[in-house]
Design a protein around this motif. Structure first.
Motif, PDB file in Angstrom:
ATOM      1  N   ILE A 174       7.073  -5.721   5.213  1.00 53.21           N
ATOM      2  CA  ILE A 174       6.616  -7.391   4.442  1.00 53.21           C
ATOM      3  C   ILE A 174       6.964  -7.042   2.690  1.00 53.21           C
ATOM      4  CG2 ILE A 174       5.031  -7.692   5.669  1.00 53.21           C
ATOM      5  CD1 ILE A 174       3.236  -5.491   3.487  1.00 53.21           C
ATOM      6  N   SER A 175       8.091  -5.733   2.918  1.00 47.13           N
ATOM      7  CA  SER A 175       8.221  -5.615   0.844  1.00 47.13           C
ATOM      8  C   SER A 175       9.259  -4.441   0.983  1.00 47.13           C
ATOM      9  CB  SER A 175       7.036  -5.356   0.517  1.00 47.13           C
ATOM     10  OG  SER A 175       6.720  -3.874   0.901  1.00 47.13           O
ATOM     11  N   ILE A 176       9.480  -4.419  -0.326  1.00 47.26           N
ATOM     12  CA  ILE A 176      10.682  -3.600  -0.717  1.00 47.26           C
ATOM     13  C   ILE A 176      10.725  -3.183  -1.951  1.00 47.26           C
ATOM     14  CG2 ILE A 176      12.346  -5.077  -0.678  1.00 47.26           C
ATOM     15  CD1 ILE A 176      14.327  -2.345   0.551  1.00 47.26           C
ATOM     16  N   GLN A 177      10.529  -1.546  -2.686  1.00 42.97           N
ATOM     17  CA  GLN A 177      10.402  -1.407  -4.563  1.00 42.97           C
ATOM     18  C   GLN A 177      12.158  -0.460  -3.826  1.00 42.97           C
ATOM     19  OE1 GLN A 177       7.930  -0.613  -6.489  1.00 42.97           O
ATOM     20  NE2 GLN A 177       9.125   0.958  -7.461  1.00 42.97           N
ATOM     21  N   ASN A 178      13.563  -0.782  -4.603  1.00 42.75           N
ATOM     22  CA  ASN A 178      14.562  -0.029  -4.793  1.00 42.75           C
ATOM     23  C   ASN A 178      14.416   1.302  -6.104  1.00 42.75           C
ATOM     24  OD1 ASN A 178      15.095  -1.484  -6.705  1.00 42.75           O
ATOM     25  ND2 ASN A 178      16.545  -0.808  -7.715  1.00 42.75           N
ATOM     26  N   GLY A 179      15.014   1.986  -5.775  1.00 47.13           N
ATOM     27  CA  GLY A 179      14.717   3.789  -6.580  1.00 47.13           C
ATOM     28  C   GLY A 179      14.928   4.789  -6.721  1.00 47.13           C
ATOM     29  N   LYS A 180      15.182   5.557  -7.102  1.00 46.88           N
ATOM     30  CA  LYS A 180      15.088   6.815  -6.579  1.00 46.88           C
ATOM     31  C   LYS A 180      14.803   7.048  -5.315  1.00 46.88           C
ATOM     32  CE  LYS A 180      16.071   9.793 -11.300  1.00 46.88           C
ATOM     33  NZ  LYS A 180      15.164  10.960 -11.552  1.00 46.88           N
TER      34      LYS A 180
ATOM     35  N   ARG B 251       0.359  -4.831   5.723  1.00 47.82           N
ATOM     36  CA  ARG B 251      -1.313  -4.909   4.884  1.00 47.82           C
ATOM     37  C   ARG B 251      -2.158  -4.384   5.909  1.00 47.82           C
ATOM     38  NH1 ARG B 251      -1.358  -4.638  -0.037  1.00 47.82           N
ATOM     39  NH2 ARG B 251       0.226  -5.404  -1.854  1.00 47.82           N
ATOM     40  N   SER B 252      -3.187  -3.533   5.121  1.00 48.27           N
ATOM     41  CA  SER B 252      -4.176  -3.306   6.483  1.00 48.27           C
ATOM     42  C   SER B 252      -5.558  -3.747   5.198  1.00 48.27           C
ATOM     43  CB  SER B 252      -4.460  -2.116   6.593  1.00 48.27           C
ATOM     44  OG  SER B 252      -5.735  -2.454   7.745  1.00 48.27           O
ATOM     45  N   GLY B 253      -6.682  -4.707   5.824  1.00 52.30           N
ATOM     46  CA  GLY B 253      -7.519  -4.486   4.161  1.00 52.30           C
ATOM     47  C   GLY B 253      -6.840  -4.715   3.079  1.00 52.30           C
ATOM     48  N   MET B 254      -7.164  -3.755   2.464  1.00 47.02           N
ATOM     49  CA  MET B 254      -6.927  -4.090   0.711  1.00 47.02           C
ATOM     50  C   MET B 254      -6.082  -3.219   0.795  1.00 47.02           C
ATOM     51  SD  MET B 254      -9.994  -5.362  -1.523  1.00 47.02           S
ATOM     52  CE  MET B 254     -10.978  -6.966  -0.599  1.00 47.02           C
ATOM     53  N   GLY B 255      -5.747  -1.964   1.846  1.00 46.21           N
ATOM     54  CA  GLY B 255      -4.615  -1.204   1.228  1.00 46.21           C
ATOM     55  C   GLY B 255      -3.147  -1.732   2.142  1.00 46.21           C
TER      56      GLY B 255
END
Length: 258
Positions: A191-197, A205-209
């Motif tokens: 559902i999501s991705i963030q690049n970086g080192k 997602r599960s509940g609020m986590g």
């Protein structure tokens, strides 16, 4: 203690619903929905939740339904998805890195339309840039200690909206870019991705986590294995893969023990 936690969660849910003007879809039978969802909860929770629901007014019932209707996942599902979608996850990482401009870090998440509530598809985009060491600090900038400068942070944007277009245009993206990223995420069942080192890919997602994968460019050394294996938010899985659980404002802050 359980009752206190339940009340806090209900209050949080109430604020969330009110703030976003969230309503149930017209075809939803709330009592039937509750009876179905409560069966998915641990048996020891059935009595308290059922009693709270039956004794609540309409607003309280909606708050409780909102809470227990949140998506669910697990460490087991996180691992199974990685084993089934290994190549797709690696492709997602590689292709996404090509799309993000040099010296930028972009965190993007696609949230699907809800089948229960009047919540349409939403996209959250957070854009950061590596700080130039020669650049003077601006007192208006959001201060971070990781060497990144906050360019913009945007939650719950609507697809094809002017606001979203303005945000992605700042990094040279178009709606076609978003379609490509969404396709890659769907293929990896993520559902999501963030690049970086270290690339962080959100699985679910599960509940609020949220359950995620942290993918390093190389296998972790012994020091890194210790750092990323605290049996709370990090579990070293194997080679260059770390499992991550990010807890929300309420609920568990660590991986489940079982």
């Amino acid at each position: 203690m359980k009752k206190i936690a339940l009340i806090i969660t209900l209050l949080y849910s109430a604020q969330n619903i009110k703030a976003q003007n969230i309503k149930f879809r017209e075809n939803i039978d709330k009592d039937s929905l509750f009876n179905t969802i409560v069966q998915k909860l641990p048996v020891e929770m059935h009595e308290d939740f059922t009693k709270t629901y039956k004794n609540g007014n309409e607003q309280e019932k909606e708050f409780l339904l909102f809470m227990i209707s949140m998506p669910e996942s697990s460490k087991k599902e996180l691992i199974e998805n990685f084993e089934h979608k290994k190549s797709e996850i690696q492709r997602l990482k590689n292709e996404y890195q090509k799309l993000v401009p040099k010296n930028y870090i972009v965190d993007i998440e696609f949230k699907p339309e809800s089948k229960i509530f009047t919540i349409t598809e939403e996209i959250s985009v957070k854009i950061y840039k590596l700080k130039d060491k020669t650049e003077k600090e601006n007192t208006d900038d959001v201060q971070r200690t990781d060497g990144l400068k906050v360019i913009s942070q945007n939650w719950n944007l609507k697809p094809n909206s002017n606001e979203l277009e303005k945000v992605i245009k700042s990094i040279g993206w178009t709606n076609e870019t978003l379609d490509e990223i969404k396709k890659l995420l769907n293929e990896a069942n993520c559902i999501s991705i963030q690049n970086g080192k270290v690339t962080t890919i959100g699985f679910a997602r599960s509940g609020m986590g949220k359950y995620s994968y942290k993918i390093f460019d190389k296998p972790l050394n012994e020091k890194e294995k210790i750092e990323y294996n605290n049996n709370c938010e990090y579990i070293f899985y194997k080679d260059n893969i770390v499992l991550e659980y990010g807890g929300g404002a309420i609920g568990s802050q660590c991986f489940e023990k079982k």
